[in-house]
Design a protein around this motif. Sequence first.
Motif, PDB file in Angstrom:
ATOM      1  N   GLU A  12      25.235  44.080  57.817  1.00 11.95           N
ATOM      2  CA  GLU A  12      24.824  43.422  58.944  1.00 11.95           C
ATOM      3  C   GLU A  12      23.930  43.764  59.970  1.00 11.95           C
ATOM      4  N   ALA A  13      23.502  45.048  59.992  1.00  8.63           N
ATOM      5  CA  ALA A  13      22.449  45.629  60.659  1.00  8.63           C
ATOM      6  C   ALA A  13      21.103  45.128  60.243  1.00  8.63           C
ATOM      7  N   ALA A  14      21.197  45.245  58.826  1.00 12.48           N
ATOM      8  CA  ALA A  14      19.959  45.062  57.958  1.00 12.48           C
ATOM      9  C   ALA A  14      19.648  43.563  57.906  1.00 12.48           C
ATOM     10  N   PHE A  15      20.711  42.767  57.714  1.00 12.67           N
ATOM     11  CA  PHE A  15      20.633  41.301  57.591  1.00 12.67           C
ATOM     12  C   PHE A  15      21.659  40.791  58.544  1.00 12.67           C
ATOM     13  N   PRO A  16      21.155  40.318  59.713  1.00 12.65           N
ATOM     14  CA  PRO A  16      21.746  39.671  60.841  1.00 12.65           C
ATOM     15  C   PRO A  16      22.305  38.436  60.329  1.00 12.65           C
ATOM     16  N   ASP A  17      21.628  37.737  59.437  1.00 14.37           N
ATOM     17  CA  ASP A  17      21.931  36.232  58.901  1.00 14.37           C
ATOM     18  C   ASP A  17      22.640  36.265  57.564  1.00 14.37           C
ATOM     19  N   ALA A  18      23.086  37.336  57.192  1.00 11.44           N
ATOM     20  CA  ALA A  18      23.583  37.405  55.772  1.00 11.44           C
ATOM     21  C   ALA A  18      24.827  36.680  55.719  1.00 11.44           C
ATOM     22  N   ARG A  19      25.273  36.025  54.448  1.00 11.94           N
ATOM     23  CA  ARG A  19      26.451  35.581  54.250  1.00 11.94           C
ATOM     24  C   ARG A  19      27.348  36.229  53.629  1.00 11.94           C
ATOM     25  N   TYR A  20      28.853  36.111  53.780  1.00  8.67           N
ATOM     26  CA  TYR A  20      30.028  36.944  53.103  1.00  8.67           C
ATOM     27  C   TYR A  20      30.869  36.214  52.628  1.00  8.67           C
ATOM     28  N   ILE A  21      31.374  36.438  51.188  1.00  2.46           N
ATOM     29  CA  ILE A  21      32.381  35.803  50.783  1.00  2.46           C
ATOM     30  C   ILE A  21      33.566  36.809  50.576  1.00  2.46           C
ATOM     31  N   HIS A  22      34.636  36.884  51.077  1.00  2.00           N
ATOM     32  CA  HIS A  22      35.871  37.509  51.006  1.00  2.00           C
ATOM     33  C   HIS A  22      36.389  37.213  49.725  1.00  2.00           C
ATOM     34  N   LEU A  23      36.463  37.623  48.481  1.00  2.00           N
ATOM     35  CA  LEU A  23      36.906  37.402  47.147  1.00  2.00           C
ATOM     36  C   LEU A  23      38.215  38.223  47.214  1.00  2.00           C
ATOM     37  N   THR A  24      39.265  37.339  47.000  1.00  2.00           N
ATOM     38  CA  THR A  24      40.524  38.302  46.900  1.00  2.00           C
ATOM     39  C   THR A  24      41.286  38.143  45.335  1.00  2.00           C
ATOM     40  N   ARG A  25      42.129  38.812  45.253  1.00  2.00           N
ATOM     41  CA  ARG A  25      42.985  38.909  43.858  1.00  2.00           C
ATOM     42  C   ARG A  25      44.414  39.359  44.388  1.00  2.00           C
ATOM     43  N   HIS A  26      45.362  38.622  43.587  1.00  2.00           N
ATOM     44  CA  HIS A  26      46.795  39.138  43.988  1.00  2.00           C
ATOM     45  C   HIS A  26      46.852  40.504  43.742  1.00  2.00           C
ATOM     46  N   PRO A  27      47.527  41.259  44.648  1.00  2.00           N
ATOM     47  CA  PRO A  27      47.699  42.782  44.642  1.00  2.00           C
ATOM     48  C   PRO A  27      48.190  43.442  43.301  1.00  2.00           C
ATOM     49  N   VAL A  28      49.332  42.578  42.744  1.00  2.00           N
ATOM     50  CA  VAL A  28      49.864  43.222  41.332  1.00  2.00           C
ATOM     51  C   VAL A  28      48.636  42.892  40.278  1.00  2.00           C
ATOM     52  N   GLY A  29      48.070  41.939  40.255  1.00  2.00           N
ATOM     53  CA  GLY A  29      47.033  41.702  39.234  1.00  2.00           C
ATOM     54  C   GLY A  29      45.782  42.758  39.270  1.00  2.00           C
ATOM     55  N   MET A  30      45.228  42.894  40.635  1.00  2.00           N
ATOM     56  CA  MET A  30      44.345  43.910  40.912  1.00  2.00           C
ATOM     57  C   MET A  30      44.616  45.383  40.515  1.00  2.00           C
ATOM     58  N   CYS A  31      46.021  45.737  40.737  1.00  2.00           N
ATOM     59  CA  CYS A  31      46.435  47.051  40.635  1.00  2.00           C
ATOM     60  C   CYS A  31      46.676  47.339  39.128  1.00  2.00           C
ATOM     61  N   LYS A  32      47.208  46.317  38.370  1.00  4.48           N
ATOM     62  CA  LYS A  32      47.160  46.599  37.057  1.00  4.48           C
ATOM     63  C   LYS A  32      45.943  46.686  36.387  1.00  4.48           C
ATOM     64  N   SER A  33      44.998  45.918  36.778  1.00  4.17           N
ATOM     65  CA  SER A  33      43.801  45.956  36.349  1.00  4.17           C
ATOM     66  C   SER A  33      42.951  47.497  36.612  1.00  4.17           C
ATOM     67  N   VAL A  34      43.411  48.001  37.641  1.00  3.62           N
ATOM     68  CA  VAL A  34      42.794  49.257  38.337  1.00  3.62           C
ATOM     69  C   VAL A  34      43.235  50.390  37.337  1.00  3.62           C
ATOM     70  N   MET A  35      44.710  50.321  37.359  1.00  3.75           N
ATOM     71  CA  MET A  35      45.054  51.282  36.394  1.00  3.75           C
ATOM     72  C   MET A  35      44.829  51.436  34.986  1.00  3.75           C
TER      73      MET A  35
END
Length: 301
Positions: A129-152
């Motif tokens: 944000e300090a470098a790009f005060p006009d940046a856009r952000y997408i908070h991309l989510t995934r179900h915790p079980v799906g994400m955790c299984k994939s991480v493991m």
Amino acid sequence: MAAPLFLLAPPRSYTSLINAMLGQHPQCFGLPELCLFNVERLIDLWVRTSDEMGSEAKTRHGLLRAVAEIYAGEQSMHAVKMATHWCAARQERTTGEIYRELVAQIDPLVAVEKSPAYTIDIRRMLRIEAAFPDARYIHLTRHPVGMCKSVMALYEGTYALHVNSIDFLEDRAIIDPQFAWHDANVHILNFLDTIPPERQLRLRGEDVMDDPAFHLRRICRWLGLRDDAAAVEQMMHPERSPFACFGPLDALFGNDPNFLAGPTFRPHKVRMPSLQGAVPWREDGQPLKPEVVALAHELGY
């Protein structure tokens, strides 16, 4: 100079695929994981830190591949060597200065990046944000079980281990990625509390998998980009990204290795697991922690 777009999410949350899809839009440039905002100065990216994900060399691969592609138009070993010299000549500059130089070089295209390591510490996102005060952000989510299984399933849960996502019991300690899922998303939410609503968007990755055209058009309209059929068709081919493959021997990665091995997108309906009951990555029959379930509900699961 076009404001960049950052996808904020823990790893294994469809970030590689969706970043590459958005990057294929004719008005965008999809970057690999630059990891620049992990540190204050460029030279610091060459110094190993205790909370770094993976080897220090792998952390630099995305930056070297991006510089090679942007300035040499290719990602050969010779181009990566040039990129190494490019970085050496700028080693004392801040990472914000380096990032702005790259964005200026690809202007008027919109830079699109995701580096899951940014979500480890809110200070990293504040550097964006300090470098790009006009940046856009997408908070991309995934179900915790799906994400955790994939991480493991990737390197036996190395990511969870690197961020101390561990459940300490009386007689033993268990790697449990649900803590990482929870903490990363809390960091993102705390950061986005400082960002005006018009510059942020929340998106469930599972919804994009199910109906990509609808959600890609929605993102385009939010960004003020073309949302015609031709633009959407280009975004349906993330495998055409110059970074959707392994790089040369001296810069192989810069992205999730599973994505690099198979970047083609196929729309599909993601089955949503239950938030109740024993989780599959633990052998002691424990369920998701109450704070994880509560946050999952807040995020629409």
